[in-house]
Write a protein that holds these residues in place. Sequence first.
Motif, PDB file in Angstrom:
ATOM      1  N   GLN A 631     -36.767  -3.110  -7.435  1.00 33.19           N
ATOM      2  CA  GLN A 631     -37.798  -2.482  -8.467  1.00 33.19           C
ATOM      3  C   GLN A 631     -38.767  -1.827  -7.591  1.00 33.19           C
ATOM      4  O   GLN A 631     -38.777  -2.467  -6.345  1.00 33.19           O
ATOM      5  CB  GLN A 631     -38.240  -3.432  -9.391  1.00 33.19           C
ATOM      6  N   PRO A 632     -39.742  -1.180  -7.975  1.00 32.23           N
ATOM      7  CA  PRO A 632     -40.860  -0.646  -7.147  1.00 32.23           C
ATOM      8  C   PRO A 632     -41.679  -1.954  -6.703  1.00 32.23           C
ATOM      9  O   PRO A 632     -41.976  -2.858  -7.624  1.00 32.23           O
ATOM     10  CB  PRO A 632     -41.616   0.199  -8.187  1.00 32.23           C
ATOM     11  N   LEU A 633     -42.155  -2.054  -5.741  1.00 30.16           N
ATOM     12  CA  LEU A 633     -42.886  -2.955  -5.022  1.00 30.16           C
ATOM     13  C   LEU A 633     -44.212  -2.854  -4.940  1.00 30.16           C
ATOM     14  O   LEU A 633     -44.748  -1.576  -4.666  1.00 30.16           O
ATOM     15  CB  LEU A 633     -42.517  -3.367  -3.845  1.00 30.16           C
ATOM     16  N   SER A 634     -45.103  -3.351  -5.422  1.00 37.98           N
ATOM     17  CA  SER A 634     -46.738  -3.569  -5.523  1.00 37.98           C
ATOM     18  C   SER A 634     -46.995  -3.542  -3.810  1.00 37.98           C
ATOM     19  O   SER A 634     -46.164  -4.094  -3.121  1.00 37.98           O
ATOM     20  CB  SER A 634     -47.557  -4.526  -5.962  1.00 37.98           C
ATOM     21  N   LEU A 635     -48.075  -2.942  -3.546  1.00 43.78           N
ATOM     22  CA  LEU A 635     -48.821  -2.961  -2.118  1.00 43.78           C
ATOM     23  C   LEU A 635     -48.878  -4.365  -1.747  1.00 43.78           C
ATOM     24  O   LEU A 635     -48.406  -4.703  -0.481  1.00 43.78           O
ATOM     25  CB  LEU A 635     -50.220  -2.496  -2.186  1.00 43.78           C
ATOM     26  N   PRO A 636     -49.494  -5.466  -2.495  1.00 48.25           N
ATOM     27  CA  PRO A 636     -49.381  -6.817  -1.622  1.00 48.25           C
ATOM     28  C   PRO A 636     -48.097  -7.500  -1.301  1.00 48.25           C
ATOM     29  O   PRO A 636     -47.850  -8.119  -0.448  1.00 48.25           O
ATOM     30  CB  PRO A 636     -50.210  -7.571  -2.983  1.00 48.25           C
ATOM     31  N   LEU A 637     -47.159  -7.121  -2.437  1.00 46.46           N
ATOM     32  CA  LEU A 637     -45.784  -7.895  -2.133  1.00 46.46           C
ATOM     33  C   LEU A 637     -45.079  -6.847  -0.767  1.00 46.46           C
ATOM     34  O   LEU A 637     -44.636  -7.677  -0.272  1.00 46.46           O
ATOM     35  CB  LEU A 637     -44.827  -7.605  -3.309  1.00 46.46           C
ATOM     36  N   ARG A 638     -45.526  -5.521  -0.711  1.00 50.17           N
ATOM     37  CA  ARG A 638     -44.765  -4.973   0.503  1.00 50.17           C
ATOM     38  C   ARG A 638     -45.385  -5.652   1.579  1.00 50.17           C
ATOM     39  O   ARG A 638     -44.650  -5.679   2.610  1.00 50.17           O
ATOM     40  CB  ARG A 638     -45.159  -3.244   0.600  1.00 50.17           C
ATOM     41  N   ILE A 639     -46.705  -5.757   1.821  1.00 51.65           N
ATOM     42  CA  ILE A 639     -47.400  -6.389   2.730  1.00 51.65           C
ATOM     43  C   ILE A 639     -46.824  -7.881   2.917  1.00 51.65           C
ATOM     44  O   ILE A 639     -46.528  -8.175   4.338  1.00 51.65           O
ATOM     45  CB  ILE A 639     -48.732  -6.591   2.626  1.00 51.65           C
ATOM     46  N   LEU A 640     -46.516  -8.480   2.096  1.00 55.87           N
ATOM     47  CA  LEU A 640     -45.949 -10.003   2.257  1.00 55.87           C
ATOM     48  C   LEU A 640     -44.512  -9.986   2.796  1.00 55.87           C
ATOM     49  O   LEU A 640     -44.249 -10.537   3.703  1.00 55.87           O
ATOM     50  CB  LEU A 640     -46.080 -10.528   0.999  1.00 55.87           C
ATOM     51  N   LEU A 641     -43.984  -9.183   2.374  1.00 57.34           N
ATOM     52  CA  LEU A 641     -42.352  -8.936   2.704  1.00 57.34           C
ATOM     53  C   LEU A 641     -42.428  -8.612   3.995  1.00 57.34           C
ATOM     54  O   LEU A 641     -41.755  -8.782   5.143  1.00 57.34           O
ATOM     55  CB  LEU A 641     -41.521  -7.968   2.003  1.00 57.34           C
ATOM     56  N   GLY A 642     -43.457  -7.699   4.631  1.00 57.88           N
ATOM     57  CA  GLY A 642     -43.391  -7.005   5.905  1.00 57.88           C
ATOM     58  C   GLY A 642     -43.838  -8.050   6.867  1.00 57.88           C
ATOM     59  O   GLY A 642     -43.118  -8.173   8.042  1.00 57.88           O
TER      60      GLY A 642
END
Length: 688
Positions: A631-642
């Motif tokens: 699913q599309p990822l929010s910016l905070p979740l993208r940062i967290l995964l990174g």
Amino acid sequence: MPRPRPLGRLGIAFAVTVAVAHLWANAFATLPELQAAGFHFGLFAVLCVLLFPASKTPWLRIAIDGTIATAAMAAAVYLYFAEDALYERGVELVASDWVAASVAILIVLELARRTTGWTVPVLTALALTYVVVWGPLVPGAFSFAGLSWETLLFRSYFGTDGMFGPIARISWTFVFMFILLGAFLVRSGAGDFILALARAAAGRMTGGPGIVAILGSGLMGSITGSAVANTVSTGVITIPLMKRAGFPPKFAGGVEAAASTGGQLMPPVMGAGAFVMASFTQISYLEIIAVSVLPALLYFFTVGVFVRIEAARIGLTPDPDVEPLWPVIQAGWHFLLPIAALAGLLIAGFTPVYSAAIAIVVTIAASWLSPNPMRLRDIIGAASDGAVSMAPTAMLLICVGLIVNVVGMTGVGNTFSLMLSSWAGGSLLLTIILVALASLVLGMGLPVTASYIVLATLSAPAIYGLMVEAELVTTLMQGASTPELSAYAMLVAPELVTSIGTAMSEADALTLLAALPADIRSGLADGLIAPALLTSMLLAAHLVIFWLSQDSNVTPPVALCAFAAASIAGTRPMETGFAAWKIAKGLYLVPLLFVYQPLITGTGLEPLVTALMAIPAFTALAAALHGYFAQPLSLPLRILLGIAGAAIIAPWGTLWMHAAVAAALATALGILWQRQAKKPAKEPVSTS
């Protein structure tokens, strides 16, 4: 790279003669290596003028190319007969020596220009004139007092480290034999079998055509060792397949370019650079390809993650109309026999050249188990294809040999390595980033193999030295010591003598090592670090450079594989280049595991554990970069995964602590994917 001109019957006959001569030289001849390399140059120089003529005007072509071909063979013959006389008169060059050496150098510069473009010959000319002309004019650390033209010509033409030295020896032995093996495999039908096998194995998966491209390009690259050839040979099938399945055209081209680049990382044939690496490090080719399997698989995994994420994003479904796997294997299992023979012979301890020669024979024999056995015309065609493919590489490697010779005779390599360490402030990560930037710049003009050779010569000692220093710090912190260390410490850091042999602090260990001269630190490493670990760290340093050198295939503004894929996909080259660069991020991620995790340097299960923990890390990083994971990822979740993905790769804690974090991240990603899978299927995203 310019396209070669088709050969006529006489040209094909000469190409076959070149291939047979090299087979004879590798299998039966007892020529001294210098003379053998000279004839290698002469024969391929003639073939190059046939493939890359000077002019379209017949009489002009005959005049210019006839002169060059004759002069090249004359220079090779002269080297054979004149070497003994040269040493008998005390290494004093006579007029004929000057002419032969000058002509040979000028010819290789011209033919390198024809086959690879201007960059390599210009760099070579600058390197040669640096020794004699402008080296004394350079200020600072790179100033060089200079040598005479006579010394330069002797070392370049007659010297064992010049244009006919180690790089040329690698060219006429390992590289030629494996390129010839690849030509025989392709002619036998192994290429078609590989693509059919990949489609049968992955065609029913979500995003199957993209996975087919990855498997097909990886398997094809494992036998050809050429990224661009891999792109055009497999891309004509896989790119239209991906476009029909619904992938955006630029993404399809990017996947093929990225996957084909990985072909040069996949054993058993890893391109010419792997053979150069074996020569530079004195580590067996078998050991190099053995430790390269897991990294290569990880790279293809990262490409596959991008494919699966994109397939999920645009709503692709599996294709049920795919041929079953078992019938494909039954029809073409014999194509695996040459690869099995090659691997078996290498494991048994035979040389790569001998193993490749036997694998060629097995290829011919195995083809008789198929409906289309290789007959005489196919064998002749394969020999001709191998020689034609080798011609540009031969001129490139001989020309690069001149650069390597200059680096060695002037000491530029040591100077650059010291400056690299100084610029990075002793940071291994910054050093790798600087090497990556240098690789990107060099890749704009140099082919991958040349880029690796230049970078390895200049920067491998710096990376290796920093890895050894980090291991020494760890060893000293664990209380290791030698009698010599206490004596040296008494001279340079007496306040730390009482700490030696105890659990030193990291700061004290760094202070002590910084106070010791470089040669003493090197001797200290030999006494405190196991020889096997030192060898694996040397290999890791070279593999980092080898991997980073591949980025010129997929990194704009010069991205040969991506541009070749764009022409097949019908897309803009730069758009496809950026897509390929994004998908090929494994080129930058996997090398970090070489230096910060025991993927190369580990023992026992450590490399496997490292590879397994990298899977969720790379998945998280790909999702963060793509902005989508089920699913599309929010910016905070993208940062967290990174951050989570980077934490697994970063040099902190123990391997098992990393593994625990990786397990937790894998669980989180699995839950995220399963939750999305339970939602109603969405309409496919338009890719027009």
